[in-house]
Design an enzyme around this catalytic site. Structure first.
Site, PDB file in Angstrom:
ATOM      1  N   SER A 127      45.568  -8.994  54.467  1.00 17.73           N
ATOM      2  CA  SER A 127      44.731  -9.961  55.177  1.00 17.73           C
ATOM      3  C   SER A 127      44.936  -9.838  56.680  1.00 17.73           C
ATOM      4  O   SER A 127      45.729  -9.014  57.135  1.00 17.73           O
ATOM      5  CB  SER A 127      45.080 -11.371  54.729  1.00 17.73           C
ATOM      6  OG  SER A 127      46.383 -11.704  55.181  1.00 17.73           O
ATOM      7  N   LYS A 128      44.244 -10.686  57.404  1.00 16.86           N
ATOM      8  CA  LYS A 128      44.298 -10.613  58.877  1.00 16.86           C
ATOM      9  C   LYS A 128      45.723 -10.670  59.373  1.00 16.86           C
ATOM     10  O   LYS A 128      46.062 -10.114  60.397  1.00 16.86           O
ATOM     11  CB  LYS A 128      43.546 -11.799  59.523  1.00 16.86           C
ATOM     12  CG  LYS A 128      42.073 -11.819  59.278  1.00 16.86           C
ATOM     13  CD  LYS A 128      41.668 -13.019  58.428  1.00 16.86           C
ATOM     14  CE  LYS A 128      41.347 -12.558  57.030  1.00 16.86           C
ATOM     15  NZ  LYS A 128      41.325 -13.475  55.967  1.00 16.86           N
ATOM     16  N   ARG A 129      46.536 -11.374  58.585  1.00 20.20           N
ATOM     17  CA  ARG A 129      47.893 -11.574  59.069  1.00 20.20           C
ATOM     18  C   ARG A 129      48.700 -10.280  59.049  1.00 20.20           C
ATOM     19  O   ARG A 129      49.763 -10.210  59.669  1.00 20.20           O
ATOM     20  CB  ARG A 129      48.421 -12.722  58.196  1.00 20.20           C
ATOM     21  CG  ARG A 129      49.684 -12.762  57.619  1.00 20.20           C
ATOM     22  CD  ARG A 129      49.750 -13.994  56.701  1.00 20.20           C
ATOM     23  NE  ARG A 129      49.696 -13.578  55.314  1.00 20.20           N
ATOM     24  CZ  ARG A 129      50.596 -12.781  54.785  1.00 20.20           C
ATOM     25  NH1 ARG A 129      51.599 -12.348  55.497  1.00 20.20           N
ATOM     26  NH2 ARG A 129      50.504 -12.414  53.531  1.00 20.20           N
ATOM     27  N   GLY A 173      47.559  -7.694  60.512  1.00 19.19           N
ATOM     28  CA  GLY A 173      47.069  -6.919  61.643  1.00 19.19           C
ATOM     29  C   GLY A 173      45.605  -6.572  61.484  1.00 19.19           C
ATOM     30  O   GLY A 173      44.863  -7.314  60.844  1.00 19.19           O
TER      31      GLY A 173
END
Length: 503
Positions: free
Chosen positions: A258-260, A262
């Site tokens: 996910s976005k977390r 990167g």
RNA sequence: GGCGCUAUCGUCUAGGGGUUAGGACGUGAGAUUCUCAAUCUUAAAACCCGGGUUCGAUUCCCGGUAGCGCUACCA
């Protein structure tokens, strides 16, 4: 609807919801659909799933189309190009869904459910407390048709539920083989809410069937929903398509990527200077390998030829940025220099903070050609080219890592001797002359190796390590000509450094 | 809680009843270079656990464990 599914050519679809950027997980699904379609000589369909009106936005659809095109995929039917089974966007299709639902009710394959949310919630909790499958208990399943009609006419709100038949549900999955679910664990699902809005699991089935989709290739988060959909196909009397559920892409911590973790959207990769063919090659290798498993480099064309849906692995895969970068380096090296240079331009423009003239662009192309082959992604280029782009004698003299070289006893001698030669030199200084002067200093001063090169390197670039002088010198000279005031030339550097050195 | 899917080097994977378990990324070492990066060579590194089946299981079957997913009038 006629039954013309499997016999004809393969028809596959990618059906994203326009709720944001295209994520690698979805992009990989799109890629596998596309590869399959292209290799089968089939049809690739883009369908926008915008039933989730709250989260969908029109501008995302444009974004989405641009992103997938950037990756190198094209489609034969879609909201932008049309096709024989419109609409390719779900909004305003509610009448169709409601007609089929009514037909199911009329045929006794679905029924009206008057249960209240609170009751359903309570029943669910009770079932779970007793370690039972939290199915709909079937309260309204056998309601008398006339009675149901009477209550509805009286204005009582009702949803429409599908009757799950009392037999196991089996379906074939190309990547997992046969999958079977007991009907005991598949609940009578709501297909149309009491508000009249149809539910996702129902809508996909109608859409896929109406578009004659023969192979449903999607993420494995849909695997557990598939028995419901199969039941729907059967209730509606439609041929069940082939399925292929692709494994999840995980982050390094084994959590869903996910976005977390990167940069994980197509747009992110593009902005970083990852080439589309590198990303495509990498994503193809996530879950797929050729027979023998020894080849790693595949152009898009080769992928279309070699790819085999039946060889796709069912297990989840961790996304490895390092391996992607390795492929990206490869494609940066292999790519046509003009193309790579064009892609690199914006990164220079941003780093330099100036508009690039035609000459400056040509210069950037030379920088890219000289230094670009060792870079993971194009956005690292300005940093790689730092020795050419930047020049700060004061910082070079103050840098701790330069201390040892700068205070060495031979350093002053080298600097003085070399500076004198450069000062007498006409501009522009050629790489050959530069090298020759180093040779001369070596001979005259009797100093060689690192003791000779490092001081000169610091004088010119501010650091004792970096690319070869043969590459740096011409770039500095050309840069100072096309971007005067921004890029310092060789003589300018030496002069300024010596002033700082003495002062 | 129920159900489903999954399980080979750190990572992506090949393979498959008897193999020196193969390749790639990354890592270590060496070569090259004034140096860094790149490049080339080279090394270390894996069959989740327990039962079966079998002359023989990493491979087939069952169970366990772990991860993930679904379980909604979300998509």
């Amino acid at each position: 609807m006629e039954q013309t599914l499997i016999a004809g050519k393969a028809r596959v679809r990618f059906a994203p919801s326009p709720t944001g950027q295209v994520h690698v997980g979805n992009a990989r699904t799109a890629l596998f659909n596309w590869l399959f379609a292209r290799q089968q000589g089939g049809v690739f369909i883009l369908r926008i799933e915008d039933t989730d009106l709250e989260r969908s936005e029109a501008r995302y659809e444009t974004q989405l189309i641009e992103d997938i095109q950037w990756l190198g995929l094209d489609w034969d039917e879609g909201p932008d190009v049309g096709g024989p089974y419109p609409p390719y966007r779900q909004s305003d299709k509610w009448q169709v869904y409601s007609d089929y639902a009514e037909r199911l009710v009329a045929e006794g394959k679905a029924y009206r459910c008057f249960c209240k949310q609170e009751d359903l919630d309570r029943q669910r909790e009770q079932a779970m407390a007793q370690h039972l499958q939290p199915n709909y208990p079937g309260t309204c399943r056998n309601l008398d048709a006339k009675e149901a009609e009477r209550r509805r006419a009286a204005g009582e709100p009702s949803a429409i539920r599908l009757k799950i038949p009392e037999k196991p549900i089996r379906f074939h999955d190309i990547v997992r083989g046969w999958v079977e679910f007991s009907n005991e664990v598949v609940s009578d699902l709501i297909i149309v809410r009491s508000t009249g809005v149809p539910v996702y699991n129902y809508v996909v089935v109608v859409d896929d069937a109406e578009m004659r989709v023969t192979h449903v290739i999607r993420g494995d988060d849909h695997l557990s929903n598939t028995p419901k959909q199969v039941a729907l196909y059967e209730a509606l009397g439609w041929e069940v398509p082939e399925f292929a559920h692709l494994s999840t892409i995980l982050g390094p911590d084994k959590e869903r990527l996910s976005k977390r973790h990167g940069a994980t959207s197509l747009a992110n990769f593009r902005e970083m200077g990852v080439l589309p063919e590198a990303l495509m090659n990498y994503m193809a290798l996530l879950g797929w390998a050729p027979t023998g498993g020894e080849r790693e480099i595949f152009s898009p064309t080769e992928l279309v030829q070699e790819f085999d849906l039946a060889r796709v692995t069912p297990s989840p895969a961790v996304f490895d940025f390092e391996k992607l970068y390795w492929l990206n380096r490869h494609y940066i090296k292999e790519g046509a220099p003009e193309r790579i240079a064009g892609l690199a331009e914006p990164f220079f423009a941003r780093a330099l903070g100036v508009e690039l003239t035609a000459d400056a662009k040509a210069w950037c192309a030379h920088v890219t050609a000289a230094l670009g082959h060792s870079v993971n992604k194009l956005d690292e280029l300005p940093e790689r080219a730092g020795p050419v782009l930047k020049f700060d004698p004061a910082a070079a003299l103050a840098a701790g890592e330069n201390e040892e070289v700068l205070k060495a006893e031979t350093t002053g001698k080298v600097l003085e001797a070399f500076a004198a030669k450069i000062a007498a030199e006409a501009e522009p200084v050629s790489a050959e002359r530069f090298k020759a002067m180093i040779k001369e200093v070596q001979k005259e001063a009797g100093i060689k190796g690192p003791a000779l090169f490092h001081p000169i390197r610091i004088m010119l670039t501010g650091a004792q390590s970096g690319p070869e002088f043969d590459k740096l010198v011409p770039l500095m000279e050309e840069g100072s000509r096309v971007l005067p005031g921004t890029i310092a030339g060789v003589k300018q550097r030496v002069k300024a450094f010596m002033e700082a050195w003495k002062g």
